[in-house]
Every structure is written in C-alpha cells, then in structure tokens.
Scaffold this active site. Structure first.
Site, short mmCIF file in Angstrom:
data_model
loop_
_atom_site.label_atom_id
_atom_site.label_comp_id
_atom_site.label_asym_id
_atom_site.label_seq_id
_atom_site.Cartn_x
_atom_site.Cartn_y
_atom_site.Cartn_z
CE LYS A 141 -3.87 2.03 2.66
NZ LYS A 141 -4.76 1.82 3.82
CB SER A 144 -8.19 3.49 2.81
OG SER A 144 -7.33 2.93 3.81
CB SER A 175 -8.65 0.72 5.87
OG SER A 175 -9.43 1.87 6.03
#
Length: 597
Positions: free
Chosen positions: A109, A184, A208
């Site tokens: 990420k 996210s 997330s």
C-alpha cells in the site's frame, strides 16, 4: 513449467524449496500479468519491474546457497539478504529452510515509506515525494528477502471505504469492474484478488483491511494495536492506525503477520507482545479444536441494514460450527450504535493534527506566484522544481507525464504512468484568480493545502479541527473518548462469556462505483461492523465465506466476508478458527473472479 496461476505464498515457497521454479519466473509472471490486466483493475500506482527482477535474481542465488549448503557466509546473499528464520544473530542456518517470503513478490500500500521509492499516499500533495528511509514493516520484509513489485492504490491518506478518493485513479473490483474494491486498502485487496501479487500489506484504521478483503474475496487481518510497528507509516489517526496483511488464504496471512510483528523501539505505541509461530498454529488447526469453543454473535451485527444473503451465510457458518461442537452464544455490544459517531470524531481530530505538517514549506506540494510574469507556479518541495517550467510533472498543456524520481533518472517503462489530466488553474474545484494573489505566507499555506488535498481529506480536516476547537472539545472529542471506553468495556464483558466473536465484515457486498460518492454518511456506514474493533484495540480478520445469489438486488455473485474478532493478543486462536472455517467453506477452490480482460 508449473502453472503459477493464483498460487499462495506457501505453495510458491514449496516450489522454490523443491527447485521446481525460480523467483525470477514467479516475478516475471506477476509483472507480465500486471501489464496485461492492471490497466483495467487500476490497483498499482507504480510498478518497479526492473528492481523486482534484480531482487529476484539475488533471491535465487540465496535460495541456491541455502539449499545446496555450500556456504554459511553471506557472501553471495547480497547486502540486504538475511536469514529471516535465524533468530540467534549468527550465520548458522538450516540447509532445508529459508524464510517463507524469500523470493516472493508482494505489493505494498502506498502509505509505507520505502527508501528511494515514491510514497504518495494517493495524494496530490505527496505526488513526487521520495521516501528517505524504510518503514519498520518494509525493513522486516527486506530481512525476509521479499520481492517488491510496486505500490498499490488507496483512498487518499487512507480516508475512505471505496478507493474512489485516490487523487490518481479509481481501483476496480476484480469480481465486477463496475464495482468498488472497498477501502482504504482497496489496491492491496484488488491486487491479491486479481492475482497480481502473492500477497500485500495495507493499513486498517476503521476496517480498511477487512472491508476491502471482504468485498474482494480475500483474507485481511488487523492485529492487536501495537503488534506491528507504525514507524514509517504515514499517519492518519495515530490511536487507530494498524498495519496488517492481505492474503489469498489464512496460512498466508499468518506467514505475513509473523514476518513483520514484534516490538520496535522506534514506535512509542509498539508493545512487547510474545510473537508466536502463527504459521505452525494454522498448519496444525484441526476441526476437533472447535468442540467446546464459545463463539459469540452480537445481535447488533444482525440488525436492519444487513444484506439478506450475508445474513443467510452467517447462519450457515453458525450451523456448521454447531455441528462441530461449538457453543454459539448471542451476545450484546450495546454501544455499537455509537461507534461510527465516536470514530469519526476521534479519527478526524487526530487527522487534523497529523496533517498539519503538509504546509507547502518542508516537503510535498507547494503553491507560489511568479512575480516576474504574473503566472502561477506549482512547486514540488521534494525535487525543488517548478513543475510548470521543467515539465517534470506536467507538459505545457498541463497533461500528466511520468515525473522524475528524484534520483537523476527519468521513469522508464518499468513504472506505470498515472493517467491524469488536471487543469492546474481549477484543481479541486478551486478557481485561482492570480491577479488578486498577495503572495504571503498565509496564502502559501492555504493554496498549497487547497490544491494538494482532495475533497474527502479536506472534509475530515475541517471536522477534526472543529471538534478540537475552543468551546467544542468537551462536547465532541471528550465525549467520543468516553464512548470509546464504553465500547472497550462492551468487548471486555463479552469476552468474559465467549472465546471469539463472529459476524459479517460488511453490511453489503461491493457497491457500484459512484454509488455513494455523493452521500458521505452512507459511505461511512459501510464500516459499521469493523470500526468498533479499532476503537477497542482488538485483533480481527475477514475471510471469504461465500457469494451472494445472482438475484440479489445489491449485486449477485459477489464475495461475502466473515469477520472473526478475538481478545487482545489472541491472534493464535483467531487464526486457528479461521483456518477451520476456511476448510469448511473451501472458497478458493470453488470461486475465482472471472478476469477475461
């Protein structure tokens, strides 16, 4: 050559150990698949194919040395290569063993700092930021000799539940490209689900990791707060953020978890937990261990708003566990109804403080006026370049081109270009009248942040700033903190009666892209079952447990996620139970996304 399609980390490890495949072959498989598929999925922000190929060659030499037992030195391992299984600090090693992650390509990420690599947090304000050091998670992955494929997309500064808030592009769900992957950490979940990496790491502030894992049909794990160091992870909400793995199955999530867990003196919130051999625990998981296990199902998790197919799936899993001898107990978490409100006061308050540092002065995006010709310049503090004049970020027509990576080399085709077309005089809905600019410090702060931050980030900064402002602190932040204590007590009381808590991860399957962008409250409610876990600092994970029916009005044939919540530091029991449920459901063998791209 052995087919590499959708293989797990532990399956790839066995192939490497048995000399049936090389890391270079695995890495090339993922790179080629990314180039073919990701133009549709949009999971990657950047792809480091050249660096991955180099690291794969090093990994192959290391593995060869380990298996052949030719040398106990590190001469041929490369400067960054270590025996991740060797906890003794010497050069000894087992000739038949090497770290699970050696030679295994992972996506990361774009919130984890990695030295010499871009870390954008999917934000315009950090679009050209080059990390000066490694986060602890990256450092520990390097010690396990992993292969870095690239950074994956996310909601800007991890603020969102759909990955639609990225400044660069919207990631698609591999099961239906008209739908969101969740957020996210949507890029992490989508890249694992689409088999564009062997595994990934994301962050979980209010769900997330777990929510996108649920929507994309993969496993996502949020460990106990403090188990994984937050050092080098760009902060959203410091008391809620926690890194964790996204994986294809439960064993892979255990492998990834144990590789990066442990105390870190560089993180003041890191705790000295005893880190167990989670992969061995998962391997030894047996259905007989379910007998006598007390599993609680909160009545609040099965209330109005839950998709009917998800409810039916939870009931089916409950019946399966009952047949194995588990005791299913209805419990209550009475303050769950207040978790969304408490979370958004606490998270936005901490975010408004954490994001104060992005002022256009020290690093990141800078707005400034050129007094010589009256034109507005857009300065990038990382490269110290006026991007209008140099063309490093924008052509003369303001369309995006690959930016210089701040190392003296322009981006080659080994990096994915971002598909952007931005009008710099009307960015983020702000029309700048350059004739009225005063060219002062306040203006520099204001326009740098106005242009650099996206709509959702600005919304949360304003909410948090208001909640912390004089006269409102007691009414909002203090009350939210008191509700947090009540939620912690709810879970403490519940775990006095049960061993684990089980329920849905998300109230609905993946929703359509654009469906909730104009309704922030509806978007926030998609995390209703995950947020309270972060408020209580507990470990939890989501694993795929079935698909919605084809006639489902919320979307047919979409993954359903089952959430398991454990007491503080009880990741071992959580993983063991998840593995047993995984074997019962057999999701990966039955279902895969159709990627006819």
């Amino acid at each position: 050559m052995t087919s590499l399609n959708n293989l797990t980390i532990h399956e790839l490890h066995e192939l490497l150990k048995n000399k049936e495949i090389k890391s270079a072959d695995i890495t090339n498989y993922y790179i080629e698949k990314i180039k073919k598929t990701d133009s549709v999925i949009n999971s990657y922000i950047s792809l480091d194919s050249e660096g991955a190929a180099e690291e794969a060659d090093k990994a192959d030499k290391y593995i060869q040395n380990m298996l052949d037992n030719k040398s106990k030195s590190n001469n041929d391992r490369g400067s960054n290569y270590h025996d991740g299984n060797n906890k003794n600090g010497d050069n000894s090693f087992d000739e038949n063993a090497f770290p699970y992650l050696t030679g295994i390509p992972l996506s990361i990420k774009d919130i984890f700092l990695m030295k010499g690599k871009k870390t954008t947090c999917a934000s315009k304000i950090l679009e050209n930021f080059i990390s000066p050091y490694d986060s602890t998670v990256i450092k520990r992955l390097k010690e396990n000799n992993f292969i870095f494929l690239g950074k994956v997309n996310m909601d800007e500064f991890a603020m969102g539940s759909s990955t639609e808030n990225s400044a660069f592009k919207s990631t698609k769900n591999p099961w239906d490209t008209k739908r969101v992957p969740g957020g996210s950490s949507g890029g992490s979940a989508a890249s694992v689900s689409a088999d564009l990496c062997a595994g990934s790491f994301g962050t979980d502030t209010g769900g997330s990791i777990r929510q996108p894992a649920s929507l994309c049909g993969v496993v996502g794990l949020k460990p106990t707060y403090g188990m994984i160091s937050r050092y080098g992870i760009i902060a959203f909400s410091s008391s809620l953020d926690q890194a964790g793995p996204v994986a294809k199955d439960v064993l892979d999530s255990a492998i990834l978890l144990e590789a990066v867990s442990g105390f870190d003196r560089l993180d003041s919130t890191s705790r000295k937990f005893k880190i167990k051999k989670y992969s061995d625990i998962v391997k030894k998981a047996d259905k007989s261990k379910i007998k006598g296990l007390k599993i609680g199902i909160p009545k609040e998790f099965l209330s109005e708003g839950l998709d009917k197919d998800i409810l039916s799936n939870i009931q089916e899993i409950k019946n399966n566990l009952k047949e194995l001898g588990a005791e299913i107990i209805e419990i209550s978490l009475p303050d769950t109804a207040y978790s969304i409100a408490a979370y958004y006061v606490i998270a936005t308050s901490e975010a408004s403080s954490n994001l104060e540092r992005y002022d256009g002065i020290r690093y990141g995006y800078r707005f400034a006026q050129n007094n010589n010709n009256g034109n507005t310049n857009y300065i990038d503090n990382n490269s110290r370049k006026d991007v209008n004049n140099t063309g490093a970020l924008y052509n003369n027509n303001n369309s995006y081109t690959a930016a210089n990576n701040n190392t003296g080399n322009s981006n080659s085709d080994s990096n994915l270009d971002l598909d952007l077309d931005l009008d710099l005089t009307n960015l983020s809905g702000i029309d700048i009248d350059t004739s009225k600019l005063k060219n002062n410090l306040e203006e520099l702060y204001s326009y740098s942040r106005t242009i650099g931050f996206g709509k959702e980030v600005k919304r949360r900064i304003m909410l948090g700033t208001f909640a912390l402002s004089a006269g409102y602190y007691d009414a909002y932040y203090k009350k939210a903190s008191l509700i947090r204590k009540l939620i912690i007590k709810n879970y403490k009381d519940a775990f006095g009666k049960v061993d684990l808590i089980m329920g849905p991860t998300s109230p609905t399957p993946a929703f359509l892209i654009g469906e909730k962008t104009d309704d922030p409250l509806s978007m926030y409610l998609s995390d209703i079952y995950t947020i309270s876990v972060n408020l209580a600092y507990l470990p939890a994970m989501s694993l795929p447990s079935g698909l919605t029916k084809e006639n489902n009005p919320n979307g047919g044939g979409l993954p359903i996620g089952l959430q398991i919540i454990a007491p503080w530091c009880a990741e071992d029991k959580m993983l063991e139970t998840a593995k047993i449920i995984e074997d019962i459901v057999n999701f990966r063998k039955k279902f895969q996304p159709d990627l006819n791209i």
